[in-house]
Design a protein around this motif. Structure first.
Motif, PDB file in Angstrom:
ATOM      1  N   UNK A  10      30.103 -41.509  -6.872  1.00 13.24           N
ATOM      2  CA  UNK A  10      31.501 -41.073  -6.824  1.00 13.24           C
ATOM      3  C   UNK A  10      32.179 -41.281  -8.176  1.00 13.24           C
ATOM      4  N   UNK A  11      31.890 -42.400  -8.835  1.00 12.33           N
ATOM      5  CA  UNK A  11      32.489 -42.665 -10.151  1.00 12.33           C
ATOM      6  C   UNK A  11      31.944 -41.701 -11.207  1.00 12.33           C
ATOM      7  N   UNK A  12      30.651 -41.389 -11.125  1.00 10.94           N
ATOM      8  CA  UNK A  12      30.038 -40.478 -12.094  1.00 10.94           C
ATOM      9  C   UNK A  12      30.567 -39.064 -11.927  1.00 10.94           C
ATOM     10  N   UNK A  13      30.951 -38.707 -10.718  1.00 13.08           N
ATOM     11  CA  UNK A  13      31.489 -37.370 -10.457  1.00 13.08           C
ATOM     12  C   UNK A  13      32.695 -37.068 -11.341  1.00 13.08           C
ATOM     13  N   UNK A  14      33.494 -38.081 -11.622  1.00 13.98           N
ATOM     14  CA  UNK A  14      34.695 -37.896 -12.434  1.00 13.98           C
ATOM     15  C   UNK A  14      34.391 -37.869 -13.938  1.00 13.98           C
ATOM     16  N   UNK A  15      33.218 -38.334 -14.350  1.00 18.60           N
ATOM     17  CA  UNK A  15      32.916 -38.483 -15.768  1.00 18.60           C
ATOM     18  C   UNK A  15      31.867 -37.522 -16.320  1.00 18.60           C
ATOM     19  N   UNK A  16      30.973 -37.073 -15.465  1.00 16.43           N
ATOM     20  CA  UNK A  16      29.800 -36.347 -15.945  1.00 16.43           C
ATOM     21  C   UNK A  16      29.679 -34.985 -15.274  1.00 16.43           C
ATOM     22  N   UNK A  17      29.010 -34.064 -15.978  1.00 15.63           N
ATOM     23  CA  UNK A  17      28.708 -32.793 -15.333  1.00 15.63           C
ATOM     24  C   UNK A  17      27.599 -33.033 -14.298  1.00 15.63           C
ATOM     25  N   UNK A  18      27.341 -32.046 -13.474  1.00 19.62           N
ATOM     26  CA  UNK A  18      26.424 -32.226 -12.334  1.00 19.62           C
ATOM     27  C   UNK A  18      25.012 -32.636 -12.764  1.00 19.62           C
ATOM     28  N   UNK A  19      24.481 -32.038 -13.812  1.00 17.60           N
ATOM     29  CA  UNK A  19      23.119 -32.377 -14.243  1.00 17.60           C
ATOM     30  C   UNK A  19      23.037 -33.814 -14.739  1.00 17.60           C
ATOM     31  N   UNK A  20      23.977 -34.217 -15.566  1.00 19.73           N
ATOM     32  CA  UNK A  20      23.975 -35.599 -16.086  1.00 19.73           C
ATOM     33  C   UNK A  20      24.261 -36.603 -14.978  1.00 19.73           C
ATOM     34  N   UNK A  21      25.131 -36.230 -14.073  1.00 20.13           N
ATOM     35  CA  UNK A  21      25.422 -37.103 -12.930  1.00 20.13           C
ATOM     36  C   UNK A  21      24.146 -37.326 -12.104  1.00 20.13           C
ATOM     37  N   UNK A  22      23.447 -36.247 -11.790  1.00 17.53           N
ATOM     38  CA  UNK A  22      22.212 -36.348 -11.013  1.00 17.53           C
ATOM     39  C   UNK A  22      21.183 -37.205 -11.746  1.00 17.53           C
ATOM     40  N   UNK A  23      21.049 -36.992 -13.056  1.00 17.31           N
ATOM     41  CA  UNK A  23      20.096 -37.786 -13.842  1.00 17.31           C
ATOM     42  C   UNK A  23      20.466 -39.266 -13.839  1.00 17.31           C
ATOM     43  N   UNK A  24      21.751 -39.542 -13.996  1.00 18.53           N
ATOM     44  CA  UNK A  24      22.195 -40.940 -14.003  1.00 18.53           C
ATOM     45  C   UNK A  24      21.930 -41.597 -12.651  1.00 18.53           C
ATOM     46  N   UNK A  25      22.327 -40.969 -11.583  1.00 14.65           N
ATOM     47  CA  UNK A  25      22.196 -41.576 -10.264  1.00 14.65           C
ATOM     48  C   UNK A  25      20.724 -41.700  -9.869  1.00 14.65           C
ATOM     49  N   UNK A  26      19.920 -40.722 -10.208  1.00 12.49           N
ATOM     50  CA  UNK A  26      18.487 -40.807  -9.925  1.00 12.49           C
ATOM     51  C   UNK A  26      17.856 -41.960 -10.705  1.00 12.49           C
ATOM     52  N   UNK A  27      18.187 -42.056 -11.985  1.00  7.36           N
ATOM     53  CA  UNK A  27      17.673 -43.163 -12.798  1.00  7.36           C
ATOM     54  C   UNK A  27      18.152 -44.517 -12.295  1.00  7.36           C
ATOM     55  N   UNK A  28      19.407 -44.580 -11.898  1.00  8.46           N
ATOM     56  CA  UNK A  28      19.985 -45.801 -11.351  1.00  8.46           C
ATOM     57  C   UNK A  28      19.243 -46.202 -10.074  1.00  8.46           C
TER      58      UNK A  28
END
Length: 188
Positions: A70-88
């Motif tokens: 939810x926090x990444x949704x406000x900061x990142x585009x969809x591809x970067x958000x997905x990469x961040x959350x998957x890596x996390x």
């Protein structure tokens, strides 16, 4: 005892990869989840064994992965958000696997965590999140799941209230602050 979390980069001017941010978030999430599980014990709620305590930690980790999304949704585009959350999530999986192996012995402990994460992702998607943080129903769901894990015996019957009113909020606040700190200078 207060939990201290290092959430600032030692060299704030150096660019960070999403994988580095994910690794830092996973370490911070593990510390917060462990702290909240310990706090439940300090509040006189009772764990029957280490496996149950680890399951509570995992439930907090699932919650924090949802918060990160939810926090990444406000900061990142969809591809970067997905990469961040998957890596996390992958890094959290590693923490779960390593710590469960230390506590419970060899086994594919991380697989149960991934099953829990997948199940809860659909459940948490139904609940709101605003600029003020998680909605009451979202926190109630976290409390419900922890109550289910700990049982409804006399010593644990109020754990849902503890999680909804205090520990869930505290986990969110600490994680939100750390998340913002890691992105403070937009390191990626």
């Amino acid at each position: 005892m207060a939990l201290r979390i290092k959430s600032h980069w030692s060299d704030p001017d150096r660019a960070r990869s999403l994988d580095e941010v994910a690794g830092a978030l996973a370490f911070i999430a593990w510390r917060i989840a462990l702290d909240r599980a310990i706090n439940l014990h300090c509040e006189r709620f009772v764990y029957r064994d280490d496996a149950q305590r680890l399951a509570v930690i995992e439930e907090y980790l699932v919650f924090l992965i949802q918060i990160a999304d939810r926090l990444a949704h406000a900061r990142l585009d969809e591809d970067r958000r997905r990469d961040l959350i998957t890596g996390f999530a992958r890094r959290v999986f590693d923490h779960v696997q390593d710590n469960a192996t230390d506590l419970l012995g060899p086994g594919a402990h991380g697989a149960a965590f991934i099953e829990r994460l997948n199940a809860r992702s659909g459940e948490y998607a139904e609940y709101g999140f605003t600029d003020e943080g998680p909605s009451y129903p979202l926190l109630r769901h976290l409390g419900f799941e922890i109550q289910r894990l700990m049982g409804e015996g006399q010593e644990n019957r109020w754990v849902i209230d503890q999680v909804m009113d205090q520990d869930g909020w505290e986990a969110y606040r600490r994680f939100d602050r750390a998340f913002a700190d890691l992105f403070e200078s937009d390191p990626i």
